[in-house]
Scaffold this motif. Structure first.
Motif, mmCIF file in Angstrom:
data_model
loop_
_atom_site.group_PDB
_atom_site.id
_atom_site.type_symbol
_atom_site.label_atom_id
_atom_site.label_comp_id
_atom_site.label_asym_id
_atom_site.label_seq_id
_atom_site.Cartn_x
_atom_site.Cartn_y
_atom_site.Cartn_z
ATOM 1 N N GLN A 56 0.810 -1.219 0.000
ATOM 2 C CA GLN A 56 0.000 0.000 0.000
ATOM 3 C C GLN A 56 0.846 1.274 0.000
ATOM 4 O OE1 GLN A 56 -0.748 -2.741 1.492
ATOM 5 N NE2 GLN A 56 -2.921 -3.147 1.324
ATOM 6 N N TYR A 57 2.105 1.171 0.461
ATOM 7 C CA TYR A 57 2.947 2.362 0.570
ATOM 8 C C TYR A 57 4.298 2.127 -0.105
ATOM 9 C CZ TYR A 57 -0.610 3.257 4.107
ATOM 10 O OH TYR A 57 -1.805 3.420 4.757
ATOM 11 N N VAL A 91 -5.884 9.011 4.471
ATOM 12 C CA VAL A 91 -4.876 7.950 4.558
ATOM 13 C C VAL A 91 -5.529 6.575 4.454
ATOM 14 C CG1 VAL A 91 -4.765 7.586 7.064
ATOM 15 C CG2 VAL A 91 -2.702 7.336 5.692
ATOM 16 N N MET A 92 -6.769 6.449 4.906
ATOM 17 C CA MET A 92 -7.456 5.165 4.772
ATOM 18 C C MET A 92 -7.797 4.842 3.325
ATOM 19 S SD MET A 92 -7.332 3.694 7.573
ATOM 20 C CE MET A 92 -8.313 2.276 7.081
ATOM 21 N N LYS A 93 -7.866 5.861 2.478
ATOM 22 C CA LYS A 93 -8.061 5.604 1.049
ATOM 23 C C LYS A 93 -6.843 4.911 0.451
ATOM 24 C CE LYS A 93 -11.277 9.363 -0.043
ATOM 25 N NZ LYS A 93 -11.491 10.607 -0.840
ATOM 26 N N ARG A 94 -5.694 5.080 1.094
ATOM 27 C CA ARG A 94 -4.486 4.366 0.691
ATOM 28 C C ARG A 94 -4.401 3.011 1.380
ATOM 29 N NH1 ARG A 94 0.168 7.282 -1.009
ATOM 30 N NH2 ARG A 94 1.072 5.194 -1.024
ATOM 31 N N ARG A 104 -1.102 2.364 -7.446
ATOM 32 C CA ARG A 104 -0.250 3.265 -8.231
ATOM 33 C C ARG A 104 -0.923 4.608 -8.466
ATOM 34 N NH1 ARG A 104 0.801 -1.557 -11.161
ATOM 35 N NH2 ARG A 104 -0.699 -0.908 -12.773
ATOM 36 N N ALA A 105 -2.230 4.576 -8.714
ATOM 37 C CA ALA A 105 -2.959 5.826 -8.955
ATOM 38 C C ALA A 105 -3.026 6.682 -7.696
ATOM 39 C CB ALA A 105 -4.368 5.515 -9.460
ATOM 40 N N ARG A 106 -3.273 6.039 -6.556
ATOM 41 C CA ARG A 106 -3.425 6.787 -5.299
ATOM 42 C C ARG A 106 -2.087 7.348 -4.800
ATOM 43 N NH1 ARG A 106 -8.413 5.455 -2.707
ATOM 44 N NH2 ARG A 106 -9.942 5.858 -4.372
ATOM 45 N N VAL A 107 -0.977 6.729 -5.190
ATOM 46 C CA VAL A 107 0.334 7.268 -4.809
ATOM 47 C C VAL A 107 0.460 8.710 -5.293
ATOM 48 C CG1 VAL A 107 2.815 7.126 -5.278
ATOM 49 C CG2 VAL A 107 1.561 5.079 -4.615
ATOM 50 N N GLN A 109 -2.257 10.630 -6.225
ATOM 51 C CA GLN A 109 -3.406 11.425 -5.775
ATOM 52 C C GLN A 109 -3.331 11.788 -4.298
ATOM 53 O OE1 GLN A 109 -6.609 8.786 -6.733
ATOM 54 N NE2 GLN A 109 -6.379 9.033 -8.947
ATOM 55 N N ILE A 110 -2.809 10.864 -3.478
ATOM 56 C CA ILE A 110 -2.781 11.070 -2.024
ATOM 57 C C ILE A 110 -1.371 10.825 -1.516
ATOM 58 C CG2 ILE A 110 -3.800 10.413 0.194
ATOM 59 C CD1 ILE A 110 -6.202 9.318 -1.316
ATOM 60 N N PRO A 111 -0.520 11.854 -1.482
ATOM 61 C CA PRO A 111 0.833 11.696 -0.926
ATOM 62 C C PRO A 111 0.765 11.401 0.573
ATOM 63 C CG PRO A 111 0.610 13.737 -2.193
ATOM 64 C CD PRO A 111 -0.767 13.201 -1.985
ATOM 65 N N ILE A 112 1.727 10.622 1.036
ATOM 66 C CA ILE A 112 1.782 10.298 2.466
ATOM 67 C C ILE A 112 3.136 10.709 3.047
ATOM 68 C CG2 ILE A 112 0.084 8.432 2.418
ATOM 69 C CD1 ILE A 112 3.756 7.508 2.668
#
Length: 312
Positions: A56-57, A91-94, A104-107, A109-112
């Motif tokens: 996930q990360y 963060v739960m969306k990741r 790959r798409a959420r990386v 869209q949502i930086p962590i």
């Protein structure tokens, strides 16, 4: 992986902050508690429930980009920021993703950011028995700050940091004894947390509808006899229109005729019962005298066992 996963040290909840030169305070970040394990060959991310989250990360897989140690176990919180403030919902969306394409798409869209606050193992040796101030020095030596990894700063002025956390509507602070060792699978007053926002993981045992769409969730906690006790309902929070539509569709396959709660929900009229399988994180103001949540607000669905949602 050669390193065996462990359960992290947990702070206890307090309403009175300790004082003295031997105490430091850190911001309590509203994210996902995560331990990073690197045995010299392989990197694994494992949350406090023992669930693997490496896929996930992917930003955290190349540990050489943010840590100089030849082997290491780091402890911290993965957060996602919205307008500079941590968002558990984001963060739960990741954290909930399983498909590589979506990940790959959420990386993008949502930086962590991995906020690191402790080190348990370094260069082949356990360092949990060392006092916190020595572990912090070691962490400073091996950690390489970057866009996805940052150390959690410590402060001596505990009341000031708590006031700042309230001003910025952060979750709260954690206060730690500088002489404390890291207690694997422990929880005691050497680490204490004071929250501005109360939160709890609750089980969903029913739903209500408006115009054919679910508009509220009926929440419960299990008691010592494994009975589900109703604690309130929530229809506000971080969920958007698409979330409520998804809930409506998925609830169709979870319907049951029997009420899962042993007590009577205040919103029983019009309620539809579902199998108690969903777990949600809820923010709330306080507990009422009747044992229900005041002003509950849904933050996100979480990957947790319903039977772990219990009265403390």
């Amino acid at each position: 992986m050669k390193l065996k996963p462990v359960k992290p040290f947990e702070p206890i909840l307090t309403s009175h902050l300790p004082s003295g030169e031997n105490w430091i305070a850190q911001i309590k970040w509203d994210g996902v508690r995560m331990l990073v394990y690197y045995d010299g060959e392989e990197t694994e991310l494992i949350n406090r429930k023992g669930n693997h989250r490496t896929r996930q990360y992917p930003e955290l897989v190349d540990i050489s980009s943010y840590c100089r140690a030849e082997s290491v176990i780091l402890d911290g919180e993965i957060i996602a920021l919205v307008n500079g403030t941590p968002s558990f919902h984001q963060v739960m969306k990741r954290d909930s993703l399983r498909q590589e394409r979506q990940i790959r798409a959420r990386v993008q869209q949502i930086p962590i950011v991995y906020m690191v606050f402790d080190i348990l193992y370094c260069n082949g040796e356990w360092v949990t028995a060392k006092p916190l101030h020595e572990r912090q020095t070691l962490l400073d030596q091996v950690l390489i700050p970057g866009p996805h990894v940052q150390p959690v700063p410590s402060y001596q002025d505990i009341p000031l940091l708590y006031d700042i956390s309230k001003q910025h509507q952060l979750e709260g602070i954690v206060v730690k004894d500088l002489s404390s060792k890291y207690e694997v699978n422990g929880k005691d007053k050497r680490w204490q947390k004071r929250k501005n926002i109360m939160d709890i993981n609750a089980v969903v045992g029913g739903v209500t509808y408006r115009d054919g769409i679910v508009n509220a969730l009926l929440l419960g906690l299990y008691d010592e006899a494994d009975r589900l006790i109703y604690i309130g309902h929530a229809g506000t929070g971080r969920l958007g229109i698409s979330d409520w539509r998804r809930i409506t569709e998925e609830a169709k396959g979870m319907l049951q005729s029997d009420k899962p709660f042993v007590n009577n929900p205040e919103r029983e009229k019009g309620a539809v019962w579902i199998r108690p399988e969903w777990v949600v994180k809820v923010h709330f103001l306080e507990w009422t005298d009747g044992g229900t949540l005041r002003q509950p607000s849904i933050q996100a669905f979480v990957d947790a066992s319903p039977l772990d949602c219990r009265w403390n």
